[in-house]
Design an enzyme around this catalytic site. Structure first.
Site, PDB file in Angstrom:
ATOM      1  N   GLU A   1       5.712  -3.350   1.035  1.00 27.65           N
ATOM      2  CA  GLU A   1       5.786  -2.924  -0.370  1.00 27.65           C
ATOM      3  C   GLU A   1       5.036  -1.813  -0.416  1.00 27.65           C
ATOM      4  OE1 GLU A   1       5.144  -1.998  -3.820  1.00 27.65           O
ATOM      5  OE2 GLU A   1       3.998  -3.978  -4.068  1.00 27.65           O
TER       6      GLU A   1
ATOM      7  N   GLY B   1       0.710  -1.173  -0.068  1.00 22.49           N
ATOM      8  CA  GLY B   1      -0.042   0.074  -0.017  1.00 22.49           C
ATOM      9  C   GLY B   1       0.991   1.339   0.039  1.00 22.49           C
ATOM     10  N   SER B   2       0.374   2.261   0.675  1.00 23.45           N
ATOM     11  CA  SER B   2       1.073   3.620   0.385  1.00 23.45           C
ATOM     12  C   SER B   2       2.104   3.610   1.573  1.00 23.45           C
ATOM     13  CB  SER B   2       0.188   4.809   0.940  1.00 23.45           C
ATOM     14  OG  SER B   2      -0.438   4.765   2.071  1.00 23.45           O
ATOM     15  N   THR B   3       3.258   4.600   1.406  1.00 23.97           N
ATOM     16  CA  THR B   3       4.139   4.769   2.221  1.00 23.97           C
ATOM     17  C   THR B   3       3.712   5.192   3.490  1.00 23.97           C
ATOM     18  OG1 THR B   3       5.727   5.104   0.519  1.00 23.97           O
ATOM     19  CG2 THR B   3       6.433   5.861   2.727  1.00 23.97           C
TER      20      THR B   3
ATOM     21  N   GLY C   1       2.218   2.354   5.435  1.00 22.85           N
ATOM     22  CA  GLY C   1       3.156   1.327   5.731  1.00 22.85           C
ATOM     23  C   GLY C   1       3.875   1.880   7.013  1.00 22.85           C
TER      24      GLY C   1
END
Length: 501
Positions: free
Chosen positions: A246, A224-226, A229
């Site tokens: 990821e 997903g998005s940083t 994460g």
């Protein structure tokens, strides 16, 4: 857990539910429960017991079940693609492409798990020559997988499949935008593994994913998005739960002076606009040698003219699956144009209420949002560089580092090795995604850890080192009765072995 005990169903709830919508029409295509913290914890407990049974099957037993699972997916491929289309809006052909790649990964992981994770002999060295040294890889136990919506088959299977092949049970939370795809995959697995809840589904929003992170799983695999994460990592840190992340990307393409420009332009157009640009390893930036820049740009513009997003059969890609992303795409284009960039195709008006049409931007400053931030939409920036050294420097000047592509007949490998990314394709678009034996993952804000390939199998296993004494050593080193002459002998021996200048 016995082999005849029926598998538990996914946790049910009498509480809150949510609808899954077709993003092209807002039609309700399914209704799913919002699972609570208690229900998530119960699912993990069921998985804990199921994991012991699943691990007991051994590599061959698990490989056989995975072969049967991929057979179900293959025979029912058309049905799976329809579910993907209904929840993401992407064309059936694109749904088929990602599903086929997912099936390939099931096949690879099941076939190679024993070779990668089975017991391996290691050299014990001269000082410990009386020892037999081995390493084996044991299952972690229960893995929590939090999947994305942009590739709801291919991406989560990159974690689920490898975790299962390594001997773990999995609790899977798909995106709230694609719960139906997750449900379909889990039910297909239950057809071939009815004995125990080895793969379970939980559905809901961010709170459900957070509950899974804190539910006592042995590892979290997140895509997903940083920003999300980082939240996953922070929550997992409280219990020292390991994670594989990821996250996003701002993937570059480098086009050298000797590149096949038609191939490079075609790869740029497909990589930037397919799946409405909603691809973490899709093309967002292109750096082109000044000698071929104008010709390359002309080819990209020409190839982009006939590409269109829509819900009809003639459209090359579908809607933006997550409606809020349209505002991000619009903002990035607006910022690029305001800072002196030019839209050769598309522009701000190309971003509608559901669909975003292709936008090709040139002369965009390197510090603009369209270059620095992940757009995740059908846009691409193209910049002229004096040489490939400048191209590498600019490509690496980002906090992301996921995928990349190089088009060069002479220097492809050299340039690929210099790029600060987890994967690089040379003279073909995103080819690393289709090779199951290659690891997949990024650096920097694109995350860490690897799925796919041998590295992906080991990501979901713990190494176990075993040293077994075969005979009593003539020189006893690990005892308080050791003599001075023994120490002197060891000093002489180590000098002979390692003391050369």
């Amino acid at each position: 857990m016995t082999a005849t005990q029926p598998a538990a169903e996914a946790p049910e709830t009498a509480g809150e539910t949510f609808d899954s919508l077709n993003p092209a029409t807002d039609e309700v295509v399914g209704t799913y429960p919002v699972h609570t913290r208690e229900e998530v914890e119960a699912a993990v407990e069921r998985a804990r017991e199921a994991a012991r049974w699943w691990a007991s099957l051994g590599f061959d037993g698990r490989a056989e079940r995975l072969r049967r699972w991929k057979g179900v997916l293959t025979r029912r491929l058309a049905q799976l693609c329809t579910v993907v289309r209904d929840e993401t809006g992407k064309p059936v052909a694109d749904a088929q492409l990602e599903s086929v790649l997912g099936i390939e990964h099931i096949a690879w992981a099941g076939k190679h798990a024993r070779k990668v994770l089975g017991k391996q002999r290691r050299a014990s060295g001269l000082l410990m020559a009386n020892q037999a040294a081995t390493v084996e890889y044991q299952p972690l136990g229960v893995v929590g997988v939090i999947g994305p919506w942009n590739y709801p088959v291919f991406t989560p299977l990159g974690s689920i499949t490898y975790a299962l092949a390594a001997g773990n049970a999995v609790v899977f939370k798909p995106s709230e935008y694609t719960p139906g795809v997750g449900k379909w995959l889990v039910e297909a697995f239950e057809q071939v593994v009815p004995e125990a809840p080895v793969l379970q589904l939980i559905t809901g929003f961010g709170e459900t994913g957070a509950a899974l992170t804190k539910a006592g799983v042995d590892k979290i695999a997140f895509t997903g998005s940083t920003a999300t994460g980082k939240k996953i990592m922070a929550a997992a840190a409280e219990t020292l739960t390991p994670v594989v992340i990821e996250a996003g990307g701002k993937d570059p393409v480098l086009v050298d002076a000797d590149a096949d420009l038609d191939a490079a332009a075609d790869a740029t157009v497909w990589g930037a606009f397919s799946n409405s640009g909603q691809t973490c390893v899709g093309v967002e930036r292109v750096y082109v040698h000044e000698r071929v820049h104008d010709e390359f740009v002309a080819k990209v513009v020409e190839k982009s003219k006939d590409v269109r997003g829509g819900s009809d059969a003639a459209a090359q890609y579908g809607p933006m699956t997550m409606p809020s992303q349209l505002a991000v795409v619009r903002r990035h284009i607006t910022d690029a144009l305001a800072r002196g960039g030019k839209a050769l195709i598309g522009g701000v008006d190309a971003v509608g209420d559901r669909f975003a049409q292709p936008t090709v931007l040139v002369d965009v400053p390197e510090d603009s949002e369209a270059v620095r931030e992940e757009t995740f939409g059908p846009t691409v920036t193209i910049a002229k560089v004096r040489d490939m050294d400048e191209a590498v420097d600019k490509a690496n000047a980002t906090r992301y580092g996921l995928g990349s592509t190089v088009f060069s007949k002479r220097r492809g490998v050299e340039l690929a090795q210099r790029l600060r990314t987890g994967m690089t394709a040379i003279n073909a678009p995103l080819s690393f995604t289709g090779i199951a034996s290659l690891p997949f993952g990024g650096v920097g804000d694109s995350g860490f850890g690897r799925i796919h390939g041998p590295e992906g199998l080991r990501e979901f296993a713990r190494s176990k080192a075993i040293a077994r004494q075969r005979y009593t050593a003539p020189i006893a080193l690990t005892t308080f009765t050791r003599k001075e002459k023994t120490d002197a002998l060891v000093a002489k021996l180590i000098t002979v072995l390692h003391g050369k200048r």
